[in-house]
Design an enzyme around this catalytic site. Structure first.
Site, short mmCIF file in Angstrom:
data_model
loop_
_atom_site.label_atom_id
_atom_site.label_comp_id
_atom_site.label_asym_id
_atom_site.label_seq_id
_atom_site.Cartn_x
_atom_site.Cartn_y
_atom_site.Cartn_z
N ALA A 34 -6.49 -2.16 -15.56
CA ALA A 34 -5.87 -3.48 -15.69
C ALA A 34 -5.73 -3.94 -17.14
O ALA A 34 -4.76 -4.62 -17.49
CB ALA A 34 -6.68 -4.50 -14.90
N GLN A 111 -4.70 3.16 -12.47
CA GLN A 111 -5.20 2.34 -11.36
C GLN A 111 -4.26 1.17 -11.13
O GLN A 111 -4.45 0.41 -10.18
CB GLN A 111 -6.59 1.80 -11.69
CG GLN A 111 -7.65 2.86 -11.90
CD GLN A 111 -8.91 2.25 -12.48
OE1 GLN A 111 -9.06 2.09 -13.68
NE2 GLN A 111 -9.84 1.91 -11.61
N ASP A 114 1.56 -1.89 -11.23
CA ASP A 114 2.67 -2.66 -11.80
C ASP A 114 3.89 -1.83 -12.19
O ASP A 114 4.93 -2.38 -12.54
CB ASP A 114 2.18 -3.48 -13.01
CG ASP A 114 1.43 -2.64 -14.04
OD1 ASP A 114 1.86 -1.50 -14.31
OD2 ASP A 114 0.43 -3.14 -14.59
N HIS A 131 -3.56 3.73 -6.96
CA HIS A 131 -3.61 2.59 -6.04
C HIS A 131 -2.23 2.13 -5.58
O HIS A 131 -2.08 1.03 -5.08
CB HIS A 131 -4.38 1.43 -6.69
CG HIS A 131 -5.83 1.76 -6.96
ND1 HIS A 131 -6.56 1.19 -7.96
CD2 HIS A 131 -6.67 2.63 -6.35
CE1 HIS A 131 -7.78 1.69 -7.96
NE2 HIS A 131 -7.87 2.57 -7.00
N CYS A 139 7.41 0.15 5.94
CA CYS A 139 7.12 -0.30 7.30
C CYS A 139 5.96 0.54 7.84
O CYS A 139 6.00 1.77 7.78
CB CYS A 139 8.35 -0.15 8.19
SG CYS A 139 7.98 -0.46 9.94
ZN LIG Z 1 10.14 -0.22 10.73
#
Ligand SMILES: [Zn+2]
Length: 268
Positions: A34, A111, A114, A131, A139
């Site tokens: 970060a 990590q 962004d 990450h 979905c």
């Molecule tokens: Zn879907």
């Protein structure tokens, strides 16, 4: 393990020591956390003023996200407010691109979610995201992938918990939530890169998050040097060869510029 820690009088001495160490290394791996993105305006969620100090992470586990519309509403709202999709790379990200172009950087293991390493000009295959990446959402039922921006547009237009337009399933940003397994391919690749490198430059990580922190640990165990650039102490200070306590946006360009000069002299 005997860690020889260089305790510099200041960042300049640390950079000098790091250049000395790195000048004979061919396979440098960058490990970022970060702290490399705070100068791009992205707050450190786990830092002293981070969101997880005021918001309970237990509210935002993977299971909760899947099962609770309220958690999803709050989660999309926080993502919209974070401004992460609009952030721009800073000089530290851009310096890593120059190091990549020199041929000495094997990859960046990050990590961060962004996407700023790619935005700064690194090719996708040079970036391993432990990450995930907040710029896309998938979905959870039909695996359709959409830009997160389009999901946030639907949130802004009054749909606080947008479902998959194809199948009605739950949409989730491509980031690893608490309680969610790490992406297997990225983790494998990161460990392999750690095994193969002969030096790690860690930027803006305190190594407080596992299993991500195993990447530099694995590298050290196989004989790599460790340079840590971070504001304040980290969990691995004892194992570092050089510690540079300075903002990434200043230290990384200084280090890379000095290093590229040395590489240039070697070529002559
Ligand atoms: Zn879907």
């Amino acid at each position: 393990m005997d860690g020889f820690s260089f305790s510099p009088g200041g960042p300049e001495e640390g950079i000098e020591a790091a250049v000395c160490l790195l000048s004979v290394r061919r396979r440098i791996l960058a490990f970022t956390g970060a702290g490399i993105s705070t100068e791009s305006g992205i707050p450190d969620f786990r830092g002293p003023d981070g969101v997880w100090k005021t918001v309970d992470p237990a509210e935002f586990t993977y299971q909760r996200f899947l099962n609770s519309p309220e958690t999803r509403r709050r989660s999309w709202q926080m993502r919209a407010e974070s401004g992460i999709l609009d952030a721009d790379p800073n000089p530290a990200h851009r310096a890593l691109v120059r190091l990549w172009e020199s041929g000495r950087l094997t990859a960046v293991v990050t990590q961060n979610i962004d996407g700023l390493h790619q935005k700064s000009g690194l090719p996708q295959h040079a970036v391993v995201e432990l990450h995930g990446n907040a710029h896309h959402a998938t979905c959870t039922d039909c695996r359709a992938r959409v830009p997160t921006g389009t999901v946030l547009e639907r949130v802004a237009a009054g749909d606080p918990d947008p479902a998959c337009l194809g199948c009605g399933g739950v949409l989730k940003a491509d980031v690893v939530l608490f309680g969610e397994p790490m992406p297997v391919l990225a983790t494998d690749r990161a460990m392999h890169l750690a095994f193969e490198c002969d030096a790690v430059i860690s930027i803006g990580s305190t190594f407080g998050v596992f299993p991500a922190a195993y990447v530099p640990i694995r590298a050290i165990e196989t004989g790599a040097a460790l340079i840590i650039i971070n504001r304040g102490v980290t969990e691995l200070d004892q194992l570092a060869d050089v510690l540079i306590d300075a903002p990434a946006g200043e230290a990384v360009p200084s280090l890379v510029n000095a290093l590229l000069e040395v590489f240039d002299q070697h070529r002559k």
